[in-house]
Structure formats: structure tokens, C-alpha cells
Design a protein around this motif. Sequence first.
Motif, PDB file in Angstrom:
ATOM      1  N   LYS A 108       0.855  -1.198   0.000  1.00  0.00           N
ATOM      2  CA  LYS A 108       0.000   0.000   0.000  1.00  0.00           C
ATOM      3  C   LYS A 108       0.879   1.232   0.000  1.00  0.00           C
ATOM      4  N   SER A 109       0.270   2.366  -0.147  1.00  0.00           N
ATOM      5  CA  SER A 109       1.016   3.612  -0.252  1.00  0.00           C
ATOM      6  C   SER A 109       1.899   3.819   0.977  1.00  0.00           C
ATOM      7  N   GLY A 110       3.120   4.287   0.720  1.00  0.00           N
ATOM      8  CA  GLY A 110       4.062   4.568   1.799  1.00  0.00           C
ATOM      9  C   GLY A 110       4.930   3.403   2.189  1.00  0.00           C
ATOM     10  N   ASP A 111       4.648   2.187   1.725  1.00  0.00           N
ATOM     11  CA  ASP A 111       5.472   1.029   2.068  1.00  0.00           C
ATOM     12  C   ASP A 111       6.870   1.182   1.466  1.00  0.00           C
ATOM     13  N   VAL A 112       7.893   0.893   2.278  1.00  0.00           N
ATOM     14  CA  VAL A 112       9.286   0.939   1.826  1.00  0.00           C
ATOM     15  C   VAL A 112       9.789  -0.495   1.689  1.00  0.00           C
ATOM     16  N   MET A 113      10.293  -0.824   0.500  1.00  0.00           N
ATOM     17  CA  MET A 113      10.725  -2.197   0.221  1.00  0.00           C
ATOM     18  C   MET A 113      12.137  -2.185  -0.356  1.00  0.00           C
ATOM     19  N   VAL A 114      12.835  -3.299  -0.144  1.00  0.00           N
ATOM     20  CA  VAL A 114      14.207  -3.453  -0.639  1.00  0.00           C
ATOM     21  C   VAL A 114      14.246  -4.634  -1.610  1.00  0.00           C
ATOM     22  N   PHE A 115      14.606  -4.345  -2.852  1.00  0.00           N
ATOM     23  CA  PHE A 115      14.815  -5.389  -3.855  1.00  0.00           C
ATOM     24  C   PHE A 115      16.292  -5.800  -3.824  1.00  0.00           C
ATOM     25  N   LYS A 116      16.538  -7.100  -3.874  1.00  0.00           N
ATOM     26  CA  LYS A 116      17.903  -7.614  -3.964  1.00  0.00           C
ATOM     27  C   LYS A 116      18.043  -8.422  -5.244  1.00  0.00           C
ATOM     28  N   LEU A 117      19.026  -8.038  -6.087  1.00  0.00           N
ATOM     29  CA  LEU A 117      19.325  -8.741  -7.320  1.00  0.00           C
ATOM     30  C   LEU A 117      20.609  -9.527  -7.099  1.00  0.00           C
ATOM     31  N   ILE A 118      20.486 -10.840  -7.083  1.00  0.00           N
ATOM     32  CA  ILE A 118      21.603 -11.711  -6.719  1.00  0.00           C
ATOM     33  C   ILE A 118      22.089 -12.434  -7.964  1.00  0.00           C
ATOM     34  N   THR A 119      23.389 -12.325  -8.225  1.00  0.00           N
ATOM     35  CA  THR A 119      24.028 -13.024  -9.340  1.00  0.00           C
ATOM     36  C   THR A 119      25.084 -13.951  -8.754  1.00  0.00           C
ATOM     37  N   LYS A 120      24.845 -15.259  -8.797  1.00  0.00           N
ATOM     38  CA  LYS A 120      25.726 -16.231  -8.154  1.00  0.00           C
ATOM     39  C   LYS A 120      26.508 -17.017  -9.193  1.00  0.00           C
ATOM     40  N   ASN A 121      27.826 -16.998  -9.048  1.00  0.00           N
ATOM     41  CA  ASN A 121      28.704 -17.799  -9.910  1.00  0.00           C
ATOM     42  C   ASN A 121      28.757 -19.209  -9.335  1.00  0.00           C
ATOM     43  N   ILE A 122      28.252 -20.190 -10.082  1.00  0.00           N
ATOM     44  CA  ILE A 122      28.136 -21.555  -9.574  1.00  0.00           C
ATOM     45  C   ILE A 122      29.266 -22.444 -10.080  1.00  0.00           C
ATOM     46  N   THR A 123      30.335 -21.836 -10.604  1.00  0.00           N
ATOM     47  CA  THR A 123      31.438 -22.620 -11.149  1.00  0.00           C
ATOM     48  C   THR A 123      32.723 -22.321 -10.377  1.00  0.00           C
ATOM     49  N   ASN A 124      33.770 -23.057 -10.709  1.00  0.00           N
ATOM     50  CA  ASN A 124      35.091 -22.859 -10.107  1.00  0.00           C
ATOM     51  C   ASN A 124      35.939 -21.887 -10.916  1.00  0.00           C
ATOM     52  N   THR A 125      35.330 -21.197 -11.866  1.00  0.00           N
ATOM     53  CA  THR A 125      36.037 -20.235 -12.716  1.00  0.00           C
ATOM     54  C   THR A 125      35.474 -18.841 -12.457  1.00  0.00           C
ATOM     55  N   SER A 126      36.351 -17.866 -12.302  1.00  0.00           N
ATOM     56  CA  SER A 126      35.896 -16.492 -12.083  1.00  0.00           C
ATOM     57  C   SER A 126      35.179 -15.980 -13.319  1.00  0.00           C
ATOM     58  N   TYR A 127      34.072 -15.267 -13.098  1.00  0.00           N
ATOM     59  CA  TYR A 127      33.310 -14.668 -14.196  1.00  0.00           C
ATOM     60  C   TYR A 127      33.793 -13.223 -14.350  1.00  0.00           C
ATOM     61  N   VAL A 128      34.387 -12.932 -15.480  1.00  0.00           N
ATOM     62  CA  VAL A 128      34.966 -11.618 -15.728  1.00  0.00           C
ATOM     63  C   VAL A 128      33.996 -10.790 -16.569  1.00  0.00           C
ATOM     64  N   SER A 129      33.781  -9.537 -16.142  1.00  0.00           N
ATOM     65  CA  SER A 129      32.955  -8.564 -16.876  1.00  0.00           C
ATOM     66  C   SER A 129      31.532  -9.077 -17.096  1.00  0.00           C
ATOM     67  N   TYR A 130      30.864  -9.401 -15.990  1.00  0.00           N
ATOM     68  CA  TYR A 130      29.459  -9.799 -16.091  1.00  0.00           C
ATOM     69  C   TYR A 130      28.600  -8.555 -16.341  1.00  0.00           C
ATOM     70  N   ILE A 131      27.732  -8.618 -17.348  1.00  0.00           N
ATOM     71  CA  ILE A 131      26.844  -7.508 -17.692  1.00  0.00           C
ATOM     72  C   ILE A 131      25.440  -7.846 -17.189  1.00  0.00           C
ATOM     73  N   GLY A 132      24.943  -7.054 -16.257  1.00  0.00           N
ATOM     74  CA  GLY A 132      23.629  -7.307 -15.662  1.00  0.00           C
ATOM     75  C   GLY A 132      22.605  -6.288 -16.131  1.00  0.00           C
ATOM     76  N   GLN A 133      21.363  -6.753 -16.254  1.00  0.00           N
ATOM     77  CA  GLN A 133      20.264  -5.863 -16.637  1.00  0.00           C
ATOM     78  C   GLN A 133      18.971  -6.380 -16.026  1.00  0.00           C
ATOM     79  N   ASP A 134      18.135  -5.452 -15.563  1.00  0.00           N
ATOM     80  CA  ASP A 134      16.840  -5.807 -14.976  1.00  0.00           C
ATOM     81  C   ASP A 134      15.832  -4.732 -15.338  1.00  0.00           C
ATOM     82  N   TYR A 135      14.725  -5.135 -15.979  1.00  0.00           N
ATOM     83  CA  TYR A 135      13.673  -4.175 -16.315  1.00  0.00           C
ATOM     84  C   TYR A 135      12.907  -3.806 -15.040  1.00  0.00           C
ATOM     85  N   PHE A 136      12.891  -2.506 -14.727  1.00  0.00           N
ATOM     86  CA  PHE A 136      12.313  -2.025 -13.466  1.00  0.00           C
ATOM     87  C   PHE A 136      11.096  -1.138 -13.705  1.00  0.00           C
TER      88      PHE A 136
END
Length: 616
Positions: A445-473
Motif C-alpha cells: 500500500k502507499s508509503g510502504d518501503v521495500m528493498v529489492f535484492k538482485l543476486i548473481t551467483k557464480n556456480i562454477t570454479n572459474t571467475s566470471y569476468v565482466s558480467y553484464i547485468g540488466q533488470d527491467y524495473f
Amino acid sequence: MRRVGFIFLALAFAVQLTAVFYPAQNSLAASPNDILSGITGRSTIVNACNANTNHIKDIFARFGVRCTNIVGAPEVTISAAEANDFWSIGRLQETSQLATGSGNHSINANGTIVWQRKLSSWDSPGQNSTYTAWRGTNIEGKEFWILKSCGNLTFKGSYLYTPPQQQPPKPALAVNKRYISTSSKGLGVNEVYAGDTLTYGIDYGNTVPDSIATNVAVTDQLDNNLEITSLAGIFHDGQLLIIEQRPSMGSAFYSENITVRVKAGTPAGTKICNQAKITSAQGGTSSETGLCVFVHAPPSTPTPPTPPVNPSCDYSKPATTECPHPTPTGYCVASSTVPGGSSRDVTVKTKTYLTNGGKVEAYKYTLDSSPTTIDKTGDLVHEKTFKGLPAGSHTIKVVASMILNDQRADTMVCPVAVKIAEDARVVQSKSVTKDGQDMNGKKVKSGDVMVFKLITKNITNTSYVSYIGQDYFGDTLNYADIVDRDELSRQSITLDDKNNLNWVSDVIGANSQSVKTVTVKVKNVIPTTNRPSNVSADYDCTITNVYGNQISMSVGCPLVKSISTTTTNLPNTGPGTSVMIGGLVAVTAGYLFARSRIMARELAIVRSNYVASGGA
């Protein structure tokens, strides 16, 4: 008729008697200044607090009052006399305040503005009104009263609860050391020659979101058999490399490369390990087991061909007792390389060294347990490419067969070890909370304050270099506003003109995660905009967001305005309808007139009878 008159008289007397025992109530059901209206008992306050009706829970929390503090609170009566110094809160800034010096001031109660002033400001001078209230103590032990008539919170003296400072989460530091390349040729991934160079990559950072590590130091203790060649600005103290020194580090990952050389003269069979560490003032220490290499014996120099013992012999002809053939010898060396632009294709290069007239007949290649392939060629240097190798360790066995005068003479075996790094992959997920509570599938309802968390988890044993993230808000922004744009800037997040959140994570370490947070507040005035079309997801009284998983919350929208149509023409009823209506009116009027004349005649008869019977 007398009996009927008596009955009506008795009823009128009963109504007056009821009015005596039940005095008149306020004509207004509620005041806009009330924290809560319509209170019938203490349970009304408790239930409204638990449901956060009209943000009452948020308001009470700003003054240190929990819903549980109200349960069991006794009912008492208090006086608004100036000497008692009672201060109450309300929703309005200015009301009918007659007293001067009320101290009226505003307080932001977790997003809702309320006003605190003296309780006596509602009275005329010397009036000293009394109020029924529930008395309790808040989490700080401060006594409070909740007025029964309006739900307004009251304290002795001007009061505001100051919550203790929340401690940030403890950081968890991690360091990952990886092998990049070596100048060694023809050896496995963990084998080198003395004098070869090695290049390592070091990934390090803080894995806990919203935490801060201070006095961070990243070091790498080199083995004594290694010497420094290229550090790209990295300091060192003897064999101790100081990779990084930071006064503070948030939730992020970084990378550095170092190149070292195996000292000349290092004995074959020497095991060389090297280890990286990361430390901080918070005691969060993580140490990665060091990578180890083994020093290989240098390749032997090919033995020159044995000169013919009898110059008159033709060694291209079959051997005879007078002209025996010298025994051919040889060996091969195989090495592997990864062609540019590919991380799954491996090329094996084999060199053969032959003596005493021996020639190469063919090369046989066996990848792990796959079928053997044969390439017939006499080249002393041969290359073969294996495409699309899966991640992991592989062994490629190379067998070079040697002939002399078209007769099989010997075979040479030179295996090569290959390690294909796993392609970095991430899993996306999203959550939304309000006051730590999961809001997915719930109503906001009006006035509610919420926190969105966008989690990107690397599930491999190799480092992920230059990850490009996007989320339609955009769907979220239909009904909510971003509370702090600086929060996005601090996380290198941008919001483009299409309402997409965009960011780039330099490195997401192996088996680590990157967390981005966005805090929003539901608009105070929720839009009543209609959906652009039946298939549009905009303005559908639902906040939907997808990043890996989908979250959805319903919005308490007001009634949507609809288009009203008007007409400029009255309905055509025709002359028959008008005549019928006029006739009904005439009949009704005639009936009432006739009845009144009958009643007048009856009353005249009653009066004459009464007089004839001796009445006055």
C-alpha cells in the motif's frame, strides 16, 4: 381512538427516558488527526498494530512501542492538566489548539509524518479534560498511554525513541589463486623447466553484501625458488608480494596478475608452491591453498646419427652380414596450445628427433578413452587439433611410429596433459522484503518501503569476468519511486530511459555472488491510470519483476475512473404515457380529497354524540 393515543404517548415517554440514560454522542465518527478511529476496545488497537493499518505499527515503532507492549495494558484515566505535562501525537499539523506554547513539532515516523504537542493544547484555559487510555511501557522502559477515543500515543514530556546503532554484518574475505600460463613447452599444466616463467591470477574480495572490511591487505608469499619478473606496480618485501592495501572494502571482487620465473639451476623434482592471503581488521581471514608446480628435467639433446661403419655399403638396401644397418633411435615431445578465440579447442604439436636413418611413418593420437586416430605422414613436426573438449583434465597419448627401409623399426610415446577450465556460469535470483519480511505474493500500500535484492551467483570454479547485468524495473516504477539514487551510483548501477537497471561486475569470483540492492517506496498517491491495453502489464495494480525468478505483489489501487456518457435528448414517451400519468395523479388526488371529507363528517358525528351524552 383513545387507546391508540395512549399507546403513542407511552412510546414517546420511552424515547425520552432512553435519551436520559444514553447521552448524545459526537456527531463526527472520526477526526483526520486520529492515529486510529473506530476503537471499540484494546483488541482494536492490537489488531490494527499487527496489520499495520494506516501505518500505525510504523508510527508506534518510531516511539519504541511494539504491538506486544499493548497486549494486557490496563485501562486508566488521565488528566490533561498542564502540570501533568502530557504530550500526544496526531496526524495533523494544525488543529483547534487554543493553548499557547503547545510545542507543536513534526516527526518522521518511518515514512509517515506525525505531530507531537502538549495534550493540554486541545483544552480551553483551565478546562483540564480527562481521557480514558491504556497504559504500558515501551522497549526502553518509558511509560506511554494510548487514548481510547483516537488511538493517539501519549507520553509524559516530549519524547522520541532513539534506536541503538545497528551493527553492519561481518565481512567474509576470500582469495582465489589461479594458474594462467607458463613458458614451458611440451609439459603438463603443473610442470616447468628451470628458467621458465609462470603467470598467476589472484582474485580477491569481500563476499558479504552490505558489509565493510577495514585495513584490508592481500599478500602472496613466493617460494624461494621463484624470482620476480613483472608485478605491474605491485610492491614486495623480499619474497612477500603486497598485492593490495585498502583502508576499506565493500562487497566487491578484484583481480591482479603476477609473473615470476623459476630460478635457473633449480633441481629437477623440486616442488614449488605459492600461496595468497587476505586479512582485515575484523579478523575475517581467508587463505587459498597454494598452487604447486614440479620442476622437470630438461630435455636431452638428440644423439647425432651413427656414421656408417662401411662407406661402401648402401644402407637403402636390405641389410647383409657385410653391411648391417645401424639401429635407428628417436624420441618425441608433444605440447598443447589453445588457439585464439576458443576455450574448448586444443592443438597438440609433436616434434620427433630421429637417428641412424629412421623415418616417421605415422602419428597415433588417443584422447582419454576415445578411439585412436591415425595420421600417416613422414613430417618430423605434426599438429593435430581436438575440438570441443569438455571442462576438466584430459590426457592425450601421442605415439609416433618409426620405420627404416619401409620396415617398422620402433615407436615413440609422448603423452601430454591438458586442463580445460570450466566456463563461468551464473544463476540469477531476486527477492523483495519490507522490514525484513518477504513480500513476494503479498499486498503493498502507499508509503510502504521495500528493498529489492538482485543476486548473481557464480556456480562454477572459474571467475566470471565482466558480467553484464540488466533488470527491467519499469513495472515497479509505475507504483513506486527509488528512495535514494545515490544507492544506485554507489553500486555502479544506471537507470536508462527504458527503465532498465544496468551494471557491470568486473569479476564475480568462483563460487561467489554479487548482490545489488534497490530501495523503493510505494507512492503516497497511487496512480489511477488505466491499463493501456488488455495485453499490457503496465498499471495493472500489480508490481511484477523478473531477474532469474519472478516476484509479484498486488497494489491497493483506488477505483479506476470510468468514462461517463450523457444524452441531450429526453426519451420520447408519446402522448399516451402523459395522459396515463395525469389520470393517475387525478385519481389519487380525488381519493385523498374524498377521504378527508368523510373524516370531517365522522368527526362532526362524534362531536354531536359527545355533546348529547352530556359532555362539555
